[in-house]
Scaffold this motif. Structure first.
Motif, short mmCIF file in Angstrom:
data_model
loop_
_atom_site.label_atom_id
_atom_site.label_comp_id
_atom_site.label_asym_id
_atom_site.label_seq_id
_atom_site.Cartn_x
_atom_site.Cartn_y
_atom_site.Cartn_z
N SER A 127 0.95 -1.15 -0.14
CA SER A 127 0.16 -0.14 0.06
C SER A 127 0.95 1.23 -0.05
N PHE A 128 0.44 2.40 -0.75
CA PHE A 128 0.93 3.48 -0.99
C PHE A 128 0.48 4.79 -0.63
N GLY A 129 1.04 5.52 0.15
CA GLY A 129 0.28 7.03 0.32
C GLY A 129 0.51 7.87 -1.01
N LEU A 130 1.45 7.74 -1.83
CA LEU A 130 1.74 8.51 -2.75
C LEU A 130 1.77 7.58 -4.04
N VAL A 131 0.90 8.16 -4.89
CA VAL A 131 0.64 7.15 -6.19
C VAL A 131 1.93 7.17 -7.23
N TYR A 132 2.76 8.16 -7.06
CA TYR A 132 4.00 8.34 -7.96
C TYR A 132 4.80 7.07 -7.51
N ASN A 133 4.95 6.98 -6.05
CA ASN A 133 5.88 5.94 -5.72
C ASN A 133 5.13 4.37 -5.95
N ALA A 134 4.07 4.18 -6.07
CA ALA A 134 3.46 3.20 -6.51
C ALA A 134 3.58 2.76 -7.94
N SER A 135 3.86 3.84 -8.82
CA SER A 135 3.84 3.69 -10.13
C SER A 135 5.39 3.33 -10.48
N VAL A 136 6.25 3.42 -9.51
CA VAL A 136 7.59 3.45 -9.89
C VAL A 136 7.89 1.57 -9.79
N PHE A 137 7.13 1.25 -8.86
CA PHE A 137 7.21 -0.20 -8.41
C PHE A 137 6.61 -0.68 -9.36
N ALA A 138 5.35 -0.40 -10.17
CA ALA A 138 4.65 -1.03 -11.15
C ALA A 138 5.49 -1.17 -12.43
N LYS A 139 6.15 0.00 -12.66
CA LYS A 139 7.09 0.22 -13.87
C LYS A 139 8.34 -0.76 -13.94
N GLU A 140 8.90 -1.20 -12.41
CA GLU A 140 9.62 -2.26 -12.48
C GLU A 140 9.33 -3.60 -12.60
N HIS A 141 7.88 -3.76 -12.86
CA HIS A 141 7.24 -5.19 -12.91
C HIS A 141 7.13 -6.01 -11.57
N LEU A 142 6.95 -5.06 -10.45
CA LEU A 142 6.89 -5.81 -9.42
C LEU A 142 5.32 -5.90 -8.87
N GLY A 143 4.62 -5.25 -9.45
CA GLY A 143 2.85 -5.38 -9.23
C GLY A 143 2.23 -4.57 -10.37
N TYR A 144 0.90 -4.53 -10.00
CA TYR A 144 -0.17 -3.80 -10.86
C TYR A 144 -0.51 -2.71 -9.92
N LEU A 145 -0.84 -1.64 -10.20
CA LEU A 145 -1.22 -0.38 -9.67
C LEU A 145 -2.80 -0.21 -9.79
N LEU A 146 -3.67 -0.32 -9.03
CA LEU A 146 -4.93 0.39 -8.69
C LEU A 146 -4.89 1.44 -8.44
N SER A 147 -5.64 2.30 -9.52
CA SER A 147 -5.35 4.23 -9.28
C SER A 147 -6.57 4.69 -10.07
N PHE A 148 -6.73 5.81 -9.62
CA PHE A 148 -7.46 6.77 -10.47
C PHE A 148 -7.03 6.90 -11.75
N ASP A 149 -7.75 7.08 -12.94
CA ASP A 149 -7.05 7.53 -14.22
C ASP A 149 -6.32 9.06 -14.17
N LYS A 150 -5.50 9.33 -14.96
CA LYS A 150 -4.72 10.65 -15.24
C LYS A 150 -3.92 10.95 -13.87
N LEU A 151 -3.71 10.37 -13.00
CA LEU A 151 -2.66 10.64 -12.04
C LEU A 151 -1.31 9.94 -12.48
N VAL A 152 -1.06 9.09 -13.17
CA VAL A 152 0.38 8.56 -13.50
C VAL A 152 0.34 8.73 -15.07
N ASP A 153 1.76 9.43 -15.49
CA ASP A 153 2.13 9.46 -16.80
C ASP A 153 1.80 7.99 -17.65
N THR A 154 1.08 8.02 -18.47
CA THR A 154 0.66 6.94 -19.31
C THR A 154 0.86 7.18 -21.01
N SER A 155 1.60 8.29 -21.11
CA SER A 155 1.71 8.78 -22.56
C SER A 155 2.57 7.46 -23.19
N PRO A 156 2.40 7.68 -24.60
CA PRO A 156 3.25 6.27 -25.14
C PRO A 156 4.53 6.32 -24.92
#
Length: 206
Positions: A127-156
């Motif tokens: 569990s994370f208080g800051l969605v950015y930190n969670a997104s870093v872990f997701a980006k490293e293939h450590l898990g899948y982040l459940l989040s609101f849309d438009k909080l994390v950069d998902t541009s191409p």
């Protein structure tokens, strides 16, 4: 004025209101802090904040509130190269047994509304208080982040994607203040402005 904010792309509505108000009152001083819903509500109760933004329905016996103009949509943020990233939407079956990241508050209150009796099939990796930190872990293939849309950069170019949940899961956002609170004159004027801006989507007491 003192604000405590939950995370949402809709915070842009509040920022625009503050910007507009500051043009009328250039000497306006305000302070912004960001926490999860339980933390900002606690600080509001203690009188440390004038207004808070909550991502859950406030207790109408204690608070008055305005609902934000839109809703936040839930989905999964994940690397673009994982198989799930090719799906148009994500079901409970898709996530069963996978390592998941989510805020503790949302895992307790929001995700059960979606998963219902399948909640035990979902595994919270962290569990994370800051969605950015969670997104870093997701980006490293450590898990899948459940989040609101438009909080994390998902541009191409980000290498990440957002895929909505199905059935659709949405959350309302609320600007909240204590019942019978005595505001400073400037805070009263700000509240009057934002009530007018947000229109009829009020949830209580105004």
């Amino acid at each position: 004025m003192y604000f405590g904010l939950a995370e949402s792309y809709q915070i842009s509505y509040l920022a625009r209101e503050i910007n507009s108000f500051k043009k009328l009152y250039p000497d306006l001083r305000y302070h912004i802090t960001s926490w999860d819903t339980s933390q900002v509500a606690e600080k509001l109760d203690k009188g440390l904040l004038d207004f808070v933004v909550l991502a859950e329905m406030p207790d109408t016996s204690k608070y008055e509130s305005l609902i934000f103009p839109e809703t936040d949509s839930w989905g999964v943020v994940m690397p673009a190269d994982v198989p799930l990233a090719q799906k148009e939407s994500i079901t409970v079956d898709d996530l069963a047994g996978l390592p998941l990241f989510c805020s503790g508050q949302s895992w307790k209150n929001d995700i059960p509304r979606w998963a219902k009796d399948r909640m035990d099939d979902l595994r919270l990796e962290g569990s994370f208080g800051l969605v950015y930190n969670a997104s870093v872990f997701a980006k490293e293939h450590l898990g899948y982040l459940l989040s609101f849309d438009k909080l994390v950069d998902t541009s191409p170019e980000s290498g990440m994607v957002f895929c909505p949940l199905t059935p659709k899961l949405e959350t309302n956002l609320y600007l909240v203040w204590k019942k019978y609170q005595t505001f400073s004159p400037i805070a009263e004027r700000f509240l009057k402005q934002i009530k007018k801006s947000f229109g009829k989507k009020q949830t209580s007491g105004s």
